[in-house]
Design a protein around this motif. Structure first.
Motif, short mmCIF file in Angstrom:
data_model
loop_
_atom_site.label_atom_id
_atom_site.label_comp_id
_atom_site.label_asym_id
_atom_site.label_seq_id
_atom_site.Cartn_x
_atom_site.Cartn_y
_atom_site.Cartn_z
N SER A 88 -1.64 -5.81 12.42
CA SER A 88 -1.83 -5.02 11.20
C SER A 88 -0.99 -3.74 11.25
O SER A 88 -0.41 -3.33 10.24
CB SER A 88 -3.31 -4.67 11.03
OG SER A 88 -4.09 -5.83 10.85
N ARG A 89 -0.91 -3.11 12.43
CA ARG A 89 -0.10 -1.89 12.56
C ARG A 89 1.38 -2.19 12.33
O ARG A 89 2.08 -1.41 11.67
CB ARG A 89 -0.30 -1.26 13.94
CG ARG A 89 -1.66 -0.62 14.13
CD ARG A 89 -1.64 0.39 15.29
NE ARG A 89 -1.22 -0.23 16.55
CZ ARG A 89 -2.05 -0.80 17.40
NH1 ARG A 89 -3.35 -0.89 17.12
NH2 ARG A 89 -1.61 -1.31 18.54
N CYS A 106 1.95 -10.72 5.62
CA CYS A 106 3.28 -10.47 6.19
C CYS A 106 4.33 -11.35 5.52
O CYS A 106 5.42 -10.89 5.17
CB CYS A 106 3.27 -10.72 7.69
SG CYS A 106 2.48 -9.44 8.67
N PRO A 164 0.83 -1.21 0.00
CA PRO A 164 0.00 0.00 0.00
C PRO A 164 0.86 1.25 0.00
O PRO A 164 1.94 1.27 0.59
CB PRO A 164 -0.79 -0.12 1.31
CG PRO A 164 0.03 -1.02 2.16
CD PRO A 164 0.72 -1.96 1.24
N GLU A 216 0.23 6.85 3.25
CA GLU A 216 -0.97 7.67 3.38
C GLU A 216 -0.58 9.15 3.42
O GLU A 216 0.31 9.54 4.17
CB GLU A 216 -1.72 7.30 4.66
CG GLU A 216 -2.28 5.90 4.61
CD GLU A 216 -3.03 5.57 5.88
OE1 GLU A 216 -3.47 4.41 6.00
OE2 GLU A 216 -3.15 6.46 6.73
N ASN A 238 5.53 -2.02 5.77
CA ASN A 238 5.32 -1.50 4.41
C ASN A 238 5.95 -0.12 4.23
O ASN A 238 6.50 0.18 3.17
CB ASN A 238 3.81 -1.41 4.13
CG ASN A 238 3.16 -2.78 4.04
OD1 ASN A 238 3.84 -3.80 3.90
ND2 ASN A 238 1.84 -2.82 4.13
N ARG A 293 2.56 -4.63 10.53
CA ARG A 293 2.73 -4.93 9.10
C ARG A 293 2.76 -3.64 8.28
O ARG A 293 3.58 -3.48 7.36
CB ARG A 293 1.59 -5.83 8.62
CG ARG A 293 1.67 -6.20 7.15
CD ARG A 293 0.49 -7.05 6.72
NE ARG A 293 -0.75 -6.29 6.74
CZ ARG A 293 -1.17 -5.52 5.74
NH1 ARG A 293 -0.43 -5.38 4.65
NH2 ARG A 293 -2.31 -4.88 5.82
N GLU A 294 1.87 -2.70 8.61
CA GLU A 294 1.84 -1.42 7.90
C GLU A 294 3.14 -0.64 8.10
O GLU A 294 3.62 0.03 7.18
CB GLU A 294 0.64 -0.60 8.37
CG GLU A 294 -0.69 -1.16 7.89
CD GLU A 294 -1.88 -0.59 8.63
OE1 GLU A 294 -1.65 0.30 9.50
OE2 GLU A 294 -3.02 -1.01 8.36
N GLN A 295 3.71 -0.74 9.29
CA GLN A 295 5.00 -0.09 9.53
C GLN A 295 6.08 -0.74 8.68
O GLN A 295 6.97 -0.06 8.16
CB GLN A 295 5.37 -0.17 11.01
CG GLN A 295 6.64 0.60 11.38
CD GLN A 295 6.52 2.08 11.11
OE1 GLN A 295 5.50 2.70 11.40
NE2 GLN A 295 7.55 2.66 10.53
#
Length: 403
Positions: free
Chosen positions: A211-212, A263, A46, A49, A218, A214-216
């Motif tokens: 999820s947080r 992940c 992703p 943001e 990314n 994993r987003e970090q």
């Protein structure tokens, strides 16, 4: 005069003890920023943001920077702690904390007040009650490395070179930081608590926490910081795989599995960037164990096998992925490139074998001479045999006549 020198030495010793000069970091790693290499592969990560924001001018920030940079008001050099010993990350205590025993530990959740400014006095961020897990890579390295040296309640100034902040790329999201920007951080350590027990954490909170992380990961991946990306993905995997003493519904189990597979897939992409082929292959195999038709895992598995020289297996994996998604141009291009390379390799191997075994004549040129030679040998053999037979009969006649 001697009394004054002794007093000065004692004062310096007390400052060094208060700053914890001999404190060693248990992290120790000096992560370099890796350059992003565009290999044409859509890793499906992703985008960052865009939370807006921008640069804000602050007279108070200007005043703070002037106080730091003004030679007449510059604090003694001894008050600055060179955290890594390379002059690129320094810390100075502005207001002492409660006690040296109150320093937070890696793995704890800490809360700080943070003000970030550029060296020209521009305020780029000012936040209260910022929470993160110390040592997990949730924040820039400058904070991860220095907050663990602070006492509870301490206020500190941190000078961070770009290498330990937002690097050569800077940041286009909040906070907005230009490329190669050095930062001045004003940090107030408010609290440090142990991370929650994953076994007792409600499933919904586990899913959110994983999820947080994993987003970090990314975010690190998109910045080209693949080592930190792998670290964040690994932490997220530990959260998804932890045993639970709390009831969990089938739907929540499915959500945890979904986070886990994402992940693993993204970790394989980061491991590929780091040339960790065996690790990347294990990540792909782990995904395929749960989802044999996972297109991303099949594609990355094919790439890894190709890089390891296993062209036949790589082609099979890519063909399988293409069969599942026939319109995928990326898979098609990778497969075409690989088939061509495999064909060239086979041609090179055949040429090498010929060189090793010699260059025998062509089959078409060999057959006719061999046939002629075979007939001539047969006639010679037949002629010789007839002569021997005739000679044998004549000798028999002579012997009979004598008798």
């Amino acid at each position: 005069m001697e009394n004054e020198e002794e007093t000065l030495l004692k004062s310096q010793d007390s400052v060094e003890k208060r700053l914890g000069r001999t404190t060693l970091l248990d992290s120790g790693e000096d992560f370099e920023m890796l350059e992003e290499v565009d290999d044409g592969v859509d890793d499906d990560l992703p985008p960052l943001e865009d939370a807006g924001g921008g640069r804000k001018e602050s007279h108070q920030a200007n005043k703070t920077v002037k106080e730091i940079t003004d030679p007449s008001q510059c604090p003694p050099q001894e008050e600055w702690l060179d955290v890594l010993g390379n002059g690129q990350l320094r810390k100075k205590v502005v207001e002492a904390g409660s006690s040296p025993d109150s320093k937070p530990q890696r793995g704890q959740n800490v809360t700080i007040n943070l003000k970030t400014t550029l060296t020209d006095g521009t305020t780029v961020e000012e936040e209260s009650n910022v929470s993160f897990t110390l040592g997990d890579g949730d924040v820039i390295q400058a904070l991860d490395l220095t907050v663990q040296l602070m006492e509870m309640g301490e206020k500190a100034l941190i000078e961070a070179k770009a290498k330990y902040a937002y690097g050569a790329l800077g940041s286009s999201s909040t906070p907005v930081v230009p490329p190669n920007a050095d930062l001045i951080l004003e940090v107030h350590l408010l609290s440090a608590v142990d991370a929650p027990d994953l076994e007792l954490l409600p499933p919904s909170e586990r899913i959110s926490l994983a999820s947080r992380k994993r987003e970090q990961g990314n975010v690190h991946y998109q910045r080209g910081d693949y080592a930190f990306a792998v670290n964040s993905y690994g932490i997220a995997l530990q959260i998804t795989e932890a045993s639970s003493k709390v009831d969990i519904s089938p739907q929540e189990e499915e959500e945890l599995l979904d986070v886990k597979l994402k992940c693993l897939n993204n970790m394989a992409a980061a491991q590929l960037k780091l040339d960790h082929y065996e690790a990347a292959l294990r990540s792909c195999v782990s995904v395929l164990a749960y989802q044999p038709d996972n297109i991303k895992a099949l594609f990355r598995q094919g790439k890894v096998l190709a890089l390891q020289g296993e062209y036949a297996d790589a082609i099979r994996s890519l063909k399988r992925a293409l069969k599942l998604d026939p319109s995928n141009k990326t898979i098609h291009a990778e497969l075409s490139k690989l088939v061509k390379k495999h064909s060239e390799q086979k041609g090179a191997e055949q040429a090498m074998y010929k060189k090793m075994l010699g260059n025998p004549p062509d089959i078409n040129t060999v057959q006719k001479p061999q046939a002629k030679s075979s007939w001539s040998i047969s006639w010679k053999w037949l002629f010789g045999a007839t002569a021997v037979a005739i000679g044998g009969v004549a000798l028999s006649v002579v012997i009979a006549a004598r008798n």
